[in-house]
Write a protein that holds these residues in place. Structure first.
Motif: not given
Length: 161
Positions: A6-12, A155-161
Protein backbone atom coordinates in the motif's frame (compact mmCIF):
# COMPACT_ATOMS: atom_id res chain seq x y z
CA UNK A 1 -2.93 -6.95 2.18
CA UNK A 2 0.67 -5.93 2.68
CA UNK A 3 0.96 -2.45 4.20
CA UNK A 4 4.29 -2.00 2.40
CA UNK A 5 2.52 -2.72 -0.90
CA UNK A 6 0.00 0.00 0.00
CA UNK A 7 2.87 2.37 0.78
CA UNK A 8 4.46 1.56 -2.58
CA UNK A 9 1.24 2.17 -4.52
CA UNK A 10 0.74 5.45 -2.65
CA UNK A 11 4.32 6.60 -3.27
CA UNK A 12 4.19 5.80 -6.99
CA UNK A 13 0.75 7.37 -7.38
CA UNK A 14 1.88 10.55 -5.58
CA UNK A 15 4.77 10.87 -8.05
CA UNK A 16 2.59 10.08 -11.03
CA UNK A 17 4.86 7.12 -11.78
CA UNK A 18 3.78 3.90 -13.46
CA UNK A 19 5.01 0.41 -12.64
CA UNK A 20 5.83 -2.82 -14.43
CA UNK A 21 6.69 -6.08 -12.68
CA UNK A 22 8.82 -8.94 -14.06
CA UNK A 23 8.74 -12.16 -12.08
CA UNK A 24 10.41 -15.52 -12.25
CA UNK A 25 10.45 -17.44 -8.96
CA UNK A 26 7.55 -15.46 -7.50
CA UNK A 27 5.32 -16.53 -10.41
CA UNK A 28 2.90 -13.60 -10.22
CA UNK A 29 2.75 -13.33 -6.42
CA UNK A 30 4.45 -9.92 -6.42
CA UNK A 31 2.02 -8.52 -8.97
CA UNK A 32 -0.88 -10.06 -7.02
CA UNK A 33 0.34 -8.41 -3.81
CA UNK A 34 0.42 -5.01 -5.50
CA UNK A 35 -3.00 -5.60 -7.11
CA UNK A 36 -4.42 -6.39 -3.66
CA UNK A 37 -4.08 -2.68 -2.88
CA UNK A 38 -7.15 -0.60 -3.70
CA UNK A 39 -6.07 2.02 -6.22
CA UNK A 40 -3.23 -0.04 -7.69
CA UNK A 41 -4.65 0.61 -11.15
CA UNK A 42 -3.46 4.23 -10.85
CA UNK A 43 0.12 3.03 -11.12
CA UNK A 44 0.44 -0.64 -12.15
CA UNK A 45 0.55 -1.11 -15.92
CA UNK A 46 1.18 -4.85 -15.89
CA UNK A 47 3.26 -7.81 -14.91
CA UNK A 48 5.18 -10.46 -16.80
CA UNK A 49 5.85 -13.95 -15.46
CA UNK A 50 9.02 -14.95 -17.29
CA UNK A 51 9.39 -18.33 -15.64
CA UNK A 52 11.12 -20.11 -18.52
CA UNK A 53 14.60 -18.75 -19.12
CA UNK A 54 14.10 -18.08 -22.88
CA UNK A 55 11.14 -15.79 -22.08
CA UNK A 56 13.53 -13.54 -20.20
CA UNK A 57 15.27 -12.93 -23.53
CA UNK A 58 12.30 -12.84 -25.90
CA UNK A 59 9.94 -10.72 -23.81
CA UNK A 60 12.17 -8.83 -21.37
CA UNK A 61 15.24 -8.47 -23.63
CA UNK A 62 17.69 -9.99 -21.14
CA UNK A 63 21.00 -10.52 -22.93
CA UNK A 64 21.21 -14.17 -24.00
CA UNK A 65 24.99 -14.13 -23.48
CA UNK A 66 24.56 -13.20 -19.80
CA UNK A 67 22.02 -16.00 -19.38
CA UNK A 68 24.39 -18.45 -21.10
CA UNK A 69 27.33 -17.40 -18.93
CA UNK A 70 25.64 -16.97 -15.53
CA UNK A 71 22.22 -18.63 -15.75
CA UNK A 72 18.95 -16.92 -14.85
CA UNK A 73 19.74 -16.40 -11.16
CA UNK A 74 22.17 -13.49 -11.29
CA UNK A 75 22.21 -9.79 -10.41
CA UNK A 76 22.70 -8.74 -14.05
CA UNK A 77 19.65 -10.78 -15.06
CA UNK A 78 17.55 -9.11 -12.34
CA UNK A 79 18.74 -5.68 -13.50
CA UNK A 80 17.92 -6.42 -17.13
CA UNK A 81 14.53 -7.90 -16.23
CA UNK A 82 13.64 -4.75 -14.27
CA UNK A 83 14.74 -2.57 -17.16
CA UNK A 84 13.10 -4.73 -19.81
CA UNK A 85 9.70 -4.88 -18.16
CA UNK A 86 9.47 -1.10 -18.27
CA UNK A 87 9.30 -1.36 -22.07
CA UNK A 88 7.31 -4.61 -22.14
CA UNK A 89 4.35 -2.95 -20.37
CA UNK A 90 4.51 0.38 -22.20
CA UNK A 91 1.22 2.11 -22.94
CA UNK A 92 0.80 4.47 -25.89
CA UNK A 93 4.56 4.41 -26.42
CA UNK A 94 5.34 5.47 -22.82
CA UNK A 95 7.42 3.01 -20.84
CA UNK A 96 6.76 2.39 -17.16
CA UNK A 97 8.66 4.70 -14.84
CA UNK A 98 9.61 1.86 -12.50
CA UNK A 99 10.35 -1.81 -13.11
CA UNK A 100 10.69 -4.43 -10.38
CA UNK A 101 12.04 -7.94 -10.96
CA UNK A 102 12.52 -11.19 -9.07
CA UNK A 103 14.70 -14.11 -10.07
CA UNK A 104 15.94 -16.92 -7.88
CA UNK A 105 15.73 -20.50 -6.69
CA UNK A 106 12.74 -21.32 -4.49
CA UNK A 107 13.51 -25.03 -4.25
CA UNK A 108 13.20 -27.73 -3.28
CA UNK A 109 16.08 -28.45 -5.67
CA UNK A 110 18.59 -26.21 -7.43
CA UNK A 111 18.92 -26.64 -11.19
CA UNK A 112 22.35 -25.00 -11.40
CA UNK A 113 24.11 -25.68 -8.11
CA UNK A 114 23.40 -22.33 -6.45
CA UNK A 115 21.90 -22.68 -2.98
CA UNK A 116 18.13 -22.89 -2.68
CA UNK A 117 16.95 -19.53 -1.40
CA UNK A 118 19.33 -17.52 -3.62
CA UNK A 119 17.30 -14.56 -4.90
CA UNK A 120 18.09 -11.41 -6.86
CA UNK A 121 15.75 -8.42 -6.90
CA UNK A 122 16.07 -5.65 -9.48
CA UNK A 123 14.53 -2.18 -9.41
CA UNK A 124 14.80 0.21 -12.35
CA UNK A 125 13.70 3.83 -11.92
CA UNK A 126 14.37 7.04 -13.84
CA UNK A 127 17.35 7.46 -11.47
CA UNK A 128 19.03 4.15 -12.32
CA UNK A 129 18.98 0.40 -11.76
CA UNK A 130 19.71 -1.29 -8.45
CA UNK A 131 19.89 -4.93 -7.46
CA UNK A 132 19.91 -6.75 -4.16
CA UNK A 133 21.01 -10.30 -3.47
CA UNK A 134 19.48 -12.50 -0.79
CA UNK A 135 19.85 -15.98 0.64
CA UNK A 136 16.47 -16.81 2.17
CA UNK A 137 15.87 -19.78 4.45
CA UNK A 138 12.82 -22.00 4.55
CA UNK A 139 10.69 -24.05 2.22
CA UNK A 140 9.60 -23.10 -1.30
CA UNK A 141 6.56 -21.09 -0.16
CA UNK A 142 8.61 -19.24 2.43
CA UNK A 143 11.36 -18.30 -0.04
CA UNK A 144 8.76 -17.00 -2.48
CA UNK A 145 6.96 -14.99 0.23
CA UNK A 146 10.22 -13.49 1.48
CA UNK A 147 11.09 -12.59 -2.11
CA UNK A 148 7.82 -10.70 -2.58
CA UNK A 149 8.39 -8.77 0.64
CA UNK A 150 12.01 -7.99 -0.26
CA UNK A 151 11.02 -6.76 -3.72
CA UNK A 152 8.44 -4.36 -2.30
CA UNK A 153 10.96 -3.09 0.26
CA UNK A 154 13.61 -2.60 -2.45
CA UNK A 155 11.12 -0.67 -4.58
CA UNK A 156 10.15 1.53 -1.63
CA UNK A 157 13.80 2.29 -0.98
CA UNK A 158 14.40 3.08 -4.66
CA UNK A 159 11.55 5.59 -4.76
CA UNK A 160 12.70 7.21 -1.54
CA UNK A 161 10.04 5.95 0.85
Amino acid sequence: MNSDAARLVAALTARGWTLGVAESLTGGALTAEIVSVAGASATLLGGVVAYATPVKTTLLKVDAAILAEHGPVHADVAAQMATGVRTAVRVDGRIADVGISTTGIAGPDSPDGQPVGTVHIGVATPDGVHTRAFRFEGDRASVRAQSVSAAITAALDAVGE
